[in-house]
Design an enzyme around this catalytic site. Sequence first.
Site, PDB file in Angstrom:
ATOM      1  N   CYS B 109       0.895  -1.168   0.000  1.00  0.00           N
ATOM      2  CA  CYS B 109       0.000   0.000   0.000  1.00  0.00           C
ATOM      3  C   CYS B 109       0.924   1.206   0.000  1.00  0.00           C
ATOM      4  CB  CYS B 109      -0.918   0.020   1.215  1.00  0.00           C
ATOM      5  SG  CYS B 109      -1.928   1.518   1.276  1.00  0.00           S
ATOM      6  N   CYS B 114      -3.120   0.019   3.771  1.00  0.00           N
ATOM      7  CA  CYS B 114      -4.325  -0.788   3.570  1.00  0.00           C
ATOM      8  C   CYS B 114      -3.956  -2.260   3.444  1.00  0.00           C
ATOM      9  CB  CYS B 114      -5.082  -0.288   2.344  1.00  0.00           C
ATOM     10  SG  CYS B 114      -5.711   1.368   2.646  1.00  0.00           S
TER      11      CYS B 114
END
Lengths: 100, 204
Positions: B109, B114
């Site tokens: 990410c 994430c």
Amino acid sequence: MPSVHDRGGMPTTEPIDRSSHEWADWEHLVNALVGVLRRRDLLNVDELRRGIEAMSPPEYEASTYYERWSASIETILVEKGILSADEIAEAAQEVDARWG
Amino acid sequence: MSDDHSHPDLKHHVPLSERAKRAIAIHRLLVAKGIIGPAEVESVIDQVRTRSPADGAKVVARAWTDPAYKGRLLSDSRSAVLELGYRLSRDADLAVVENTAGVHHLVVCTLCSCYPTALLGPPPDWYKSFAYRQRAVVEPRAVLREFGTELDECARVRVVDSTADLRYLVLPRRPGGTDGMSEVELAGLVTRDSMVGVGEAKTP
């Protein structure tokens, strides 16, 4: 030039530090607080992200992961008028006086 | 440093940063004003502790043993993991990407962190580090080597960049020599790193 959070491809020769640190209690608290605020529709993921991305580049770079989350929670809750910056500052001083 | 040991936020007496203090302050204010319940954060902390890569490993082991399930997992990941009792948050979708002899996926990410926490628990520190976020997209093979993963020269590396709206989980290759192993035994071979793509599943 990309924003400070947009790290993909920024040049570095730094090796990846694969060690892990045990979360401090306040880090557990911040992580869980975001979960609670999400559940109560007081903060969503996009707002959390926007609050992080709104940090100044020097503060972003100097902060640890959950310090960035803390900054964002504060930004968003103040923006929504749920808490005021003054009362947070005052309560933080009490925390400091008792456990700093 | 105070001698007050009664506060649950501060079992470890490490000096707190300004941001840490403000987070504790925000929590206290929210509780004091009745905006959140006094035990809500504690209950989420307990829930977070129950999630670990063992959950993702069960999903992978099912996909290795049940081709129809694997098809559903790749085409409609949200429903497929729900079949096994894993509920994803409503604001982030999940995509499962399959590693094969020809293609190896690596998840990063670049913007933040994430990660499919419902299936893997919270991301490890290195996943959130600037070095990983910066390097994974430009020199994935060098990154993989740092994790001890040497890929076949001919294999293509595909880096997938998670976002707040879409998180990725890698379906690692089933290792050889595992014919006849049970789903539970197979799940024991599936590591967190293999589901992020920095490693491969263990061999028995």
